[in-house]
Enzyme design. Structure first.
Site, PDB file in Angstrom:
ATOM      1  N   ASP A 106     -49.239-111.933  22.437  1.00  0.00           N
ATOM      2  CA  ASP A 106     -50.009-112.665  21.435  1.00  0.00           C
ATOM      3  C   ASP A 106     -51.418-113.027  21.915  1.00  0.00           C
ATOM      4  O   ASP A 106     -51.751-112.850  23.086  1.00  0.00           O
ATOM      5  CB  ASP A 106     -49.253-113.947  21.008  1.00  0.00           C
ATOM      6  CG  ASP A 106     -48.682-114.729  22.186  1.00  0.00           C
ATOM      7  OD1 ASP A 106     -49.071-114.455  23.338  1.00  0.00           O
ATOM      8  OD2 ASP A 106     -47.856-115.621  21.955  1.00  0.00           O
ATOM      9  N   ASN A 111     -40.033-125.507  19.917  1.00  0.00           N
ATOM     10  CA  ASN A 111     -39.382-125.299  18.620  1.00  0.00           C
ATOM     11  C   ASN A 111     -38.721-123.922  18.559  1.00  0.00           C
ATOM     12  O   ASN A 111     -38.472-123.392  17.486  1.00  0.00           O
ATOM     13  CB  ASN A 111     -40.403-125.460  17.479  1.00  0.00           C
ATOM     14  CG  ASN A 111     -41.534-124.446  17.577  1.00  0.00           C
ATOM     15  OD1 ASN A 111     -41.535-123.576  18.452  1.00  0.00           O
ATOM     16  ND2 ASN A 111     -42.501-124.542  16.677  1.00  0.00           N
ATOM     17  N   HIS A 114     -39.973-121.046  19.337  1.00  0.00           N
ATOM     18  CA  HIS A 114     -40.784-119.880  18.985  1.00  0.00           C
ATOM     19  C   HIS A 114     -40.814-118.897  20.154  1.00  0.00           C
ATOM     20  O   HIS A 114     -40.667-119.272  21.309  1.00  0.00           O
ATOM     21  CB  HIS A 114     -42.189-120.259  18.497  1.00  0.00           C
ATOM     22  CG  HIS A 114     -43.148-120.756  19.518  1.00  0.00           C
ATOM     23  ND1 HIS A 114     -43.859-121.924  19.373  1.00  0.00           N
ATOM     24  CD2 HIS A 114     -43.552-120.247  20.703  1.00  0.00           C
ATOM     25  CE1 HIS A 114     -44.642-122.102  20.415  1.00  0.00           C
ATOM     26  NE2 HIS A 114     -44.470-121.094  21.242  1.00  0.00           N
ATOM     27  N   GLU A 170     -43.451-118.588  14.762  1.00  0.00           N
ATOM     28  CA  GLU A 170     -43.061-119.965  14.505  1.00  0.00           C
ATOM     29  C   GLU A 170     -41.868-120.000  13.556  1.00  0.00           C
ATOM     30  O   GLU A 170     -41.590-119.017  12.860  1.00  0.00           O
ATOM     31  CB  GLU A 170     -44.237-120.710  13.856  1.00  0.00           C
ATOM     32  CG  GLU A 170     -45.478-120.798  14.742  1.00  0.00           C
ATOM     33  CD  GLU A 170     -45.355-121.863  15.835  1.00  0.00           C
ATOM     34  OE1 GLU A 170     -44.229-122.192  16.248  1.00  0.00           O
ATOM     35  OE2 GLU A 170     -46.405-122.365  16.277  1.00  0.00           O
TER      36      GLU A 170
HETATM   37  C1  GLP Z   1     -47.160-120.426  23.872  1.00  0.00           C
HETATM   38  C2  GLP Z   1     -46.956-118.915  23.908  1.00  0.00           C
HETATM   39  C3  GLP Z   1     -45.495-118.557  24.045  1.00  0.00           C
HETATM   40  C4  GLP Z   1     -44.864-119.382  25.148  1.00  0.00           C
HETATM   41  C5  GLP Z   1     -44.951-120.833  24.801  1.00  0.00           C
HETATM   42  C6  GLP Z   1     -44.275-121.745  25.814  1.00  0.00           C
HETATM   43  O1  GLP Z   1     -47.037-120.961  22.602  1.00  0.00           O
HETATM   44  N1  GLP Z   1     -47.485-118.256  22.765  1.00  0.00           N
HETATM   45  O2  GLP Z   1     -45.391-117.170  24.298  1.00  0.00           O
HETATM   46  O3  GLP Z   1     -43.533-119.001  25.338  1.00  0.00           O
HETATM   47  O4  GLP Z   1     -46.326-121.165  24.730  1.00  0.00           O
HETATM   48  O5  GLP Z   1     -45.132-121.990  26.882  1.00  0.00           O
HETATM   49  P1  GLP Z   1     -44.741-122.691  28.221  1.00  0.00           P
HETATM   50  O6  GLP Z   1     -44.074-121.652  29.038  1.00  0.00           O
HETATM   51  O7  GLP Z   1     -46.041-123.129  28.808  1.00  0.00           O
HETATM   52  O8  GLP Z   1     -43.835-123.816  27.884  1.00  0.00           O
END
Ligand code: GLP
Length: 252
Positions: free
Chosen positions: A68, A137, A139, A144
């Site tokens: 992404d 959440n 995702h 989302e």
């Molecule tokens: C972002 C990314 C996700 C990732 C999420 C959790 O929103 N787009 O791909 O999994 O954050 O991040 P973290 O690993 O910092 O909790």
């Protein structure tokens, strides 16, 4: 059913997940890796960098596609996911930059970019192994919670919850983009293997709901129950709710 590897802590999680990537690269030198951003995968990348320096893995034929990117941020912006990938992995390994692909968030026509990105993944032969984190959440990528699973790479409006969680990387929440380009649920599900890393108790609910409740687009990661080759590598805190529910794991 996903395989679960319960890690002692963040470093253990990172090393165990990195091993799965190193095995894949050593089996197929021109693998297409699907990569993720966030704090969860950083340790995985650190191990891969180290092993590359030691000559244990070679990235010269490896190709990557990222999950992404924020809409509106270009590669020079330190908050862009292209910058993150360069900074946390690509600049430190012997990969060819032209073999690394991240959706172009600053494209004039972002709709066109999403379609081209999806085609590019197909033309590159499909993802051999996809790394995922998980949002609070549930995702994955930036898919989302919604009423229906979006299959292909598309543009999303980010949840306020996600913008708040990611605001820690920006000067203020107002600077967090409101939209992003993300691989779709179908794009992710087409990966041949999936490795999901998760640590910390703030992921315990998401992980439980994703793998031990019914599949539901309001819990995007729950689709992974239908994938034939998913490995979850998580520390005890992230596994908390699952372990408390009395589910038993053989061998891990
Ligand atoms: C972002 C990314 C996700 C990732 C999420 C959790 O929103 N787009 O791909 O999994 O954050 O991040 P973290 O690993 O910092 O909790």
């Amino acid at each position: 059913m996903a395989r679960f590897i319960i890690a002692k802590d963040y470093d253990d999680m990172s090393e165990k997940a990195a091993m799965l990537f190193s095995k894949q690269i050593n089996k197929k030198d021109n693998s297409l890796l699907g990569l993720a951003t966030g704090s969860s995968p950083i340790g995985v990348y650190k191990n891969l960098i180290e092993w590359n320096k030691q000559g244990l893995i070679d990235f010269s034929a490896v190709k990557t596609v990222s999950l992404d990117e924020y809409v509106g941020l270009d590669a020079d912006n330190p908050q862009s996911y292209r910058y993150f990938m360069n900074d946390n992995l690509f600049n430190h390994i012997n990969i060819r930059m032209e073999n690394t692909h991240v959706p172009f968030g600053a494209a004039q026509d972002v709709d066109k970019e999403t379609k081209e990105y999806e085609k590019r993944i197909e033309m590159l032969g499909g993802i051999d192994i996809q790394l995922l984190g998980i949002g609070r959440n549930a995702h994955i990528g930036f898919n989302e919670p919604t009423d229906n699973f979006e299959t292909a790479t598309h543009i999303v409006t980010l949840d306020e919850n996600t913008r708040e969680a990611n605001a820690r990387f920006f000067d203020s929440i107002d600077e967090v983009p409101t939209k992003a380009i993300t691989m779709g649920i179908g794009t992710i599900m087409h990966a041949r293997k999936i490795v999901l890393v998760s640590y910390g108790e703030n992921k315990a609910d998401a992980l439980y709901k994703a793998f031990f409740e019914n599949t539901n687009p309001l819990v995007p990661a729950s689709i992974l129950q239908y994938h034939a080759d998913v490995t979850v590598v998580a520390d005890k805190a992230a596994m908390g709710r699952i372990l408390d529910s009395g589910i038993e794991f053989n061998g891990y």
